[in-house]
Design a protein around this motif. Structure first.
Motif, PDB file in Angstrom:
ATOM      1  N   LEU A 256       0.807  -1.210   0.000  1.00 43.03           N
ATOM      2  CA  LEU A 256       0.000   0.000   0.000  1.00 43.03           C
ATOM      3  C   LEU A 256       0.845   1.267   0.000  1.00 43.03           C
ATOM      4  CD1 LEU A 256      -2.834  -1.018   2.496  1.00 43.03           C
ATOM      5  CD2 LEU A 256      -2.818  -1.153  -0.004  1.00 43.03           C
ATOM      6  N   LEU A 257       2.126   1.147   0.300  1.00 38.15           N
ATOM      7  CA  LEU A 257       3.010   2.304   0.314  1.00 38.15           C
ATOM      8  C   LEU A 257       3.616   2.604  -1.053  1.00 38.15           C
ATOM      9  CD1 LEU A 257       5.014   1.640   3.619  1.00 38.15           C
ATOM     10  CD2 LEU A 257       3.107   3.240   3.302  1.00 38.15           C
ATOM     11  N   TRP A 258       3.480   1.661  -1.965  1.00 34.16           N
ATOM     12  CA  TRP A 258       4.283   1.720  -3.182  1.00 34.16           C
ATOM     13  C   TRP A 258       3.449   1.997  -4.431  1.00 34.16           C
ATOM     14  CZ3 TRP A 258       9.628   1.044  -2.976  1.00 34.16           C
ATOM     15  CH2 TRP A 258      10.124   0.650  -1.723  1.00 34.16           C
ATOM     16  N   LEU A 259       4.053   2.753  -5.352  1.00 38.08           N
ATOM     17  CA  LEU A 259       3.502   2.816  -6.695  1.00 38.08           C
ATOM     18  C   LEU A 259       3.551   1.415  -7.300  1.00 38.08           C
ATOM     19  CD1 LEU A 259       5.347   6.044  -7.882  1.00 38.08           C
ATOM     20  CD2 LEU A 259       2.916   5.853  -7.323  1.00 38.08           C
ATOM     21  N   ALA A 260       2.639   1.118  -8.192  1.00 38.82           N
ATOM     22  CA  ALA A 260       2.552  -0.234  -8.737  1.00 38.82           C
ATOM     23  C   ALA A 260       3.867  -0.662  -9.390  1.00 38.82           C
ATOM     24  CB  ALA A 260       1.406  -0.325  -9.745  1.00 38.82           C
ATOM     25  N   GLU A 261       4.450   0.205 -10.195  1.00 32.90           N
ATOM     26  CA  GLU A 261       5.722  -0.142 -10.838  1.00 32.90           C
ATOM     27  C   GLU A 261       6.819  -0.336  -9.799  1.00 32.90           C
ATOM     28  OE1 GLU A 261       6.838   2.622 -13.837  1.00 32.90           O
ATOM     29  OE2 GLU A 261       5.177   2.107 -15.179  1.00 32.90           O
ATOM     30  N   GLY A 262       6.809   0.504  -8.765  1.00 30.23           N
ATOM     31  CA  GLY A 262       7.805   0.380  -7.716  1.00 30.23           C
ATOM     32  C   GLY A 262       7.671  -0.924  -6.958  1.00 30.23           C
ATOM     33  N   TRP A 263       6.445  -1.332  -6.672  1.00 27.05           N
ATOM     34  CA  TRP A 263       6.224  -2.596  -5.968  1.00 27.05           C
ATOM     35  C   TRP A 263       6.711  -3.768  -6.812  1.00 27.05           C
ATOM     36  CZ3 TRP A 263       5.874  -4.253  -1.348  1.00 27.05           C
ATOM     37  CH2 TRP A 263       5.342  -5.516  -1.057  1.00 27.05           C
ATOM     38  N   ASP A 264       6.481  -3.695  -8.113  1.00 28.25           N
ATOM     39  CA  ASP A 264       6.983  -4.748  -9.005  1.00 28.25           C
ATOM     40  C   ASP A 264       8.508  -4.834  -8.948  1.00 28.25           C
ATOM     41  OD1 ASP A 264       4.419  -5.379  -9.784  1.00 28.25           O
ATOM     42  OD2 ASP A 264       4.510  -4.243 -11.671  1.00 28.25           O
ATOM     43  N   ILE A 304      19.087   5.331  -2.899  1.00 24.65           N
ATOM     44  CA  ILE A 304      17.694   4.895  -2.957  1.00 24.65           C
ATOM     45  C   ILE A 304      17.099   5.343  -4.294  1.00 24.65           C
ATOM     46  CG2 ILE A 304      17.348   4.910  -0.455  1.00 24.65           C
ATOM     47  CD1 ILE A 304      15.866   7.612  -0.846  1.00 24.65           C
ATOM     48  N   SER A 305      16.120   4.601  -4.747  1.00 23.95           N
ATOM     49  CA  SER A 305      15.439   4.910  -5.998  1.00 23.95           C
ATOM     50  C   SER A 305      14.316   5.913  -5.766  1.00 23.95           C
ATOM     51  CB  SER A 305      14.855   3.626  -6.591  1.00 23.95           C
ATOM     52  OG  SER A 305      13.824   3.130  -5.747  1.00 23.95           O
ATOM     53  N   TYR A 306      13.790   6.432  -6.865  1.00 28.14           N
ATOM     54  CA  TYR A 306      12.605   7.285  -6.759  1.00 28.14           C
ATOM     55  C   TYR A 306      11.459   6.525  -6.115  1.00 28.14           C
ATOM     56  CZ  TYR A 306       8.422   9.856  -8.125  1.00 28.14           C
ATOM     57  OH  TYR A 306       7.217  10.516  -8.099  1.00 28.14           O
ATOM     58  N   TYR A 307      11.303   5.260  -6.481  1.00 26.50           N
ATOM     59  CA  TYR A 307      10.223   4.460  -5.907  1.00 26.50           C
ATOM     60  C   TYR A 307      10.343   4.377  -4.391  1.00 26.50           C
ATOM     61  CZ  TYR A 307       9.370   2.753 -10.697  1.00 26.50           C
ATOM     62  OH  TYR A 307       9.089   2.650 -12.031  1.00 26.50           O
ATOM     63  N   GLU A 308      11.566   4.173  -3.902  1.00 26.37           N
ATOM     64  CA  GLU A 308      11.771   4.100  -2.455  1.00 26.37           C
ATOM     65  C   GLU A 308      11.534   5.440  -1.784  1.00 26.37           C
ATOM     66  OE1 GLU A 308      15.332   1.045  -1.671  1.00 26.37           O
ATOM     67  OE2 GLU A 308      15.573   2.220  -3.514  1.00 26.37           O
ATOM     68  N   PRO A 422      13.300   6.002 -12.539  1.00 23.39           N
ATOM     69  CA  PRO A 422      12.845   5.848 -11.147  1.00 23.39           C
ATOM     70  C   PRO A 422      13.352   4.602 -10.435  1.00 23.39           C
ATOM     71  CG  PRO A 422      11.039   5.467 -12.704  1.00 23.39           C
ATOM     72  CD  PRO A 422      12.170   6.045 -13.493  1.00 23.39           C
ATOM     73  N   HIS A 423      13.826   3.594 -11.178  1.00 21.82           N
ATOM     74  CA  HIS A 423      14.323   2.388 -10.518  1.00 21.82           C
ATOM     75  C   HIS A 423      15.812   2.464 -10.198  1.00 21.82           C
ATOM     76  CE1 HIS A 423      15.502   1.746 -14.729  1.00 21.82           C
ATOM     77  NE2 HIS A 423      16.459   0.951 -14.254  1.00 21.82           N
ATOM     78  N   GLN A 424      16.513   3.472 -10.707  1.00 18.66           N
ATOM     79  CA  GLN A 424      17.968   3.516 -10.564  1.00 18.66           C
ATOM     80  C   GLN A 424      18.374   4.051  -9.196  1.00 18.66           C
ATOM     81  OE1 GLN A 424      18.628   5.846 -14.193  1.00 18.66           O
ATOM     82  NE2 GLN A 424      19.631   4.067 -15.126  1.00 18.66           N
ATOM     83  N   ARG A 425      19.408   3.439  -8.626  1.00 18.66           N
ATOM     84  CA  ARG A 425      19.815   3.872  -7.298  1.00 18.66           C
ATOM     85  C   ARG A 425      21.307   3.696  -7.029  1.00 18.66           C
ATOM     86  NH1 ARG A 425      17.422  -0.370  -2.830  1.00 18.66           N
ATOM     87  NH2 ARG A 425      18.362  -2.290  -3.616  1.00 18.66           N
ATOM     88  N   TRP A 426      22.113   3.495  -8.073  1.00 23.84           N
ATOM     89  CA  TRP A 426      23.542   3.353  -7.825  1.00 23.84           C
ATOM     90  C   TRP A 426      24.229   4.694  -7.626  1.00 23.84           C
ATOM     91  CZ3 TRP A 426      22.397   4.652 -12.722  1.00 23.84           C
ATOM     92  CH2 TRP A 426      23.379   5.169 -13.559  1.00 23.84           C
ATOM     93  N   GLN A 427      23.532   5.796  -7.923  1.00 27.55           N
ATOM     94  CA  GLN A 427      24.067   7.112  -7.624  1.00 27.55           C
ATOM     95  C   GLN A 427      23.843   7.466  -6.149  1.00 27.55           C
ATOM     96  OE1 GLN A 427      25.834   9.061  -9.914  1.00 27.55           O
ATOM     97  NE2 GLN A 427      25.730   7.114 -11.010  1.00 27.55           N
TER      98      GLN A 427
END
Length: 437
Positions: A256-264, A304-308, A422-427
């Motif tokens: 319930l905290l996550w955007l659908a794409e982020g949860w995937d 952290i990613s945009y989704y997080e 939005p899924h990238q987080r190595w930066q």
């Protein structure tokens, strides 16, 4: 974009390129070489993942940029070091020809690191000769000065990428090697950092975007008016300690905290913490450029990613700021902070706290905003190959602001727009919360 008048760039109407520009250019070139000094030849070849590039490739690509955009078009007698290098070290410039596939850059054992260093010297010698020329007509001076200014800023971007890509590589090593063997700065534990202070902004019609003297990328303009509603902004970024609470409260397990794409993405990749965190003996550790260290609760959370970031904001009952709110909040702030010159090489806790100004807006971590990366009203990509630099990426990405602990000093400004998927987080990406009044 390549036809500015010389006075727009602060150039005197002489027959030589500005010597101060040449000094900055060569210092930037030396900085790249200093950054790879701790690396072995093996370190410089390997590619940690598709998003990253080998250190050797960064050194060669930034060199190719000057060759392709400045030397070959404007120096009649320039002889390329190798005509094969354009295929190897072009990145995404379709108008500059075919190129080696990005995911396979780590397979480029040839040309060797030695050849890449020789290539850099070849191009640096040609650039030095260019600044010694007394026969450049004013239009060529103006054009070259602008291209070289872009080249400096482009190489600074790759200096940051080089370090984040090395961190991604070393984090995948079983020995968790340290890039820097110098003593890391001690963690700062300040009682002032225990709570968040919320700073209020009145809103209204504000001017957004770059204008006036000084360098900026084309995506930072045109300057335009934006209506901003009253808002509140946290005085500091979210910390590691606050993120640990999010984890303990089941933040990564609550759809319930996550955007659908982020949860995937979370489910597919089994995310349960920020990138580079690992639990050892019931204690969170984090891989850094100083090796694996215990997570410092009061330091800004990173990787952290945009989704997080979006999920955390929802968990906290807040939201992400827009890039326009973020820019308005920096109106009275100097663009300085914990950047590469500090040599911390990781986000650190602010040493002090202001009653009325946000802290750590520059440096430490790039801060995700709620704004999609898109063109400002009236934007037009520059003509020619340099028009591929920013404009064609204005789709499916989000804007980050502020710079990080490995951003070269002087590279950032309030209007600077970084962007990632939005899924990238190595930066070194983090988050600062916003709220409605």
């Amino acid at each position: 974009m390549l036809h500015r008048h010389s006075h727009d760039l602060g150039l005197e109407p002489t027959h030589m390129l500005d010597q101060a520009l040449g000094q900055r250019l060569m210092e930037c070139r030396r900085q790249s070489l200093r950054l790879v000094e701790p690396l072995s030849d093996e370190d410089m070849v390997v590619q940690a993942m598709d998003d990253a590039s080998p250190a050797k490739w960064h050194l060669a690509h930034t060199t190719w940029f000057y060759e392709a955009f400045a030397l070959q078009p404007y120096v009649a007698n320039y002889a390329p070091y190798s005509r094969d290098f354009a295929y190897c070290f072009n990145s995404y410039y379709e108008t500059k020809g075919e190129r080696h596939p990005r995911p396979h850059r780590g397979l480029l054992t040839r040309p060797t690191a030695k050849a890449v260093f020789e290539y850099r010297q070849h191009v640096d010698d040609a650039l030095s000769t260019l600044f010694e020329s007394e026969s450049l007509d004013p239009e060529t001076q103006t054009t070259l000065a602008h291209i070289l200014e872009i080249g400096i800023n482009h190489e600074q971007q790759h200096q940051e990428l080089l370090l984040t890509d090395i961190l991604a590589l070393f984090a995948r090593q079983p020995l968790h090697p340290a890039y820097s063997t110098k003593p890391r700065p001690a963690a700062i534990h300040s009682e002032l950092q225990n709570g968040v202070k919320w700073l209020s902004f009145r809103g209204g019609v504000s001017e957004i975007g770059h204008s006036g003297p000084g360098f900026s990328y084309d995506n930072e303009g045109p300057r335009h008016h934006v209506l901003i509603h009253p808002f509140k902004l946290a005085d500091r970024p979210v910390t590691n300690g606050e993120w640990q609470t999010f984890i303990s409260d089941g933040g990564y397990a609550d759809p319930l905290l996550w955007l659908a794409e982020g949860w995937d993405v979370v489910q597919k990749n089994n995310w349960d913490a920020p990138e580079y965190w690992h639990n050892k003996d019931d204690t969170w550790h984090q891989m850094t450029l100083h090796g694996s260290i215990p997570v410092e609760p009061s330091a800004p959370v990173s990787h952290i990613s945009y989704y997080e970031a979006d999920a955390f904001a929802r968990w906290a009952g807040k939201r992400l700021p827009t890039e326009f709110e973020w820019e308005v909040a920096t109106a009275d702030l100097a663009p300085i902070g914990n950047t590469l010159g500090n040599n911390a090489l990781r986000p650190v806790t602010a040493a002090s706290q202001s009653e009325d100004k946000p802290q750590q807006m520059f440096g430490d971590v790039w801060e995700w905003t709620a704004s999609s990366y898109q063109a400002y009203p009236g934007y037009q990509a520059p003509e020619g190959a340099l028009g591929e630099y920013n404009g064609k990426f204005m789709c499916s990405q989000y804007v980050l602001r502020g710079g990080s602990c490995v951003t070269p000093d002087g590279h950032i400004r309030p209007t600077y727009r970084n962007f990632f998927y939005p899924h990238q987080r190595w930066q070194f990406s983090g988050v600062r919360l916003a709220d409605n009044p």
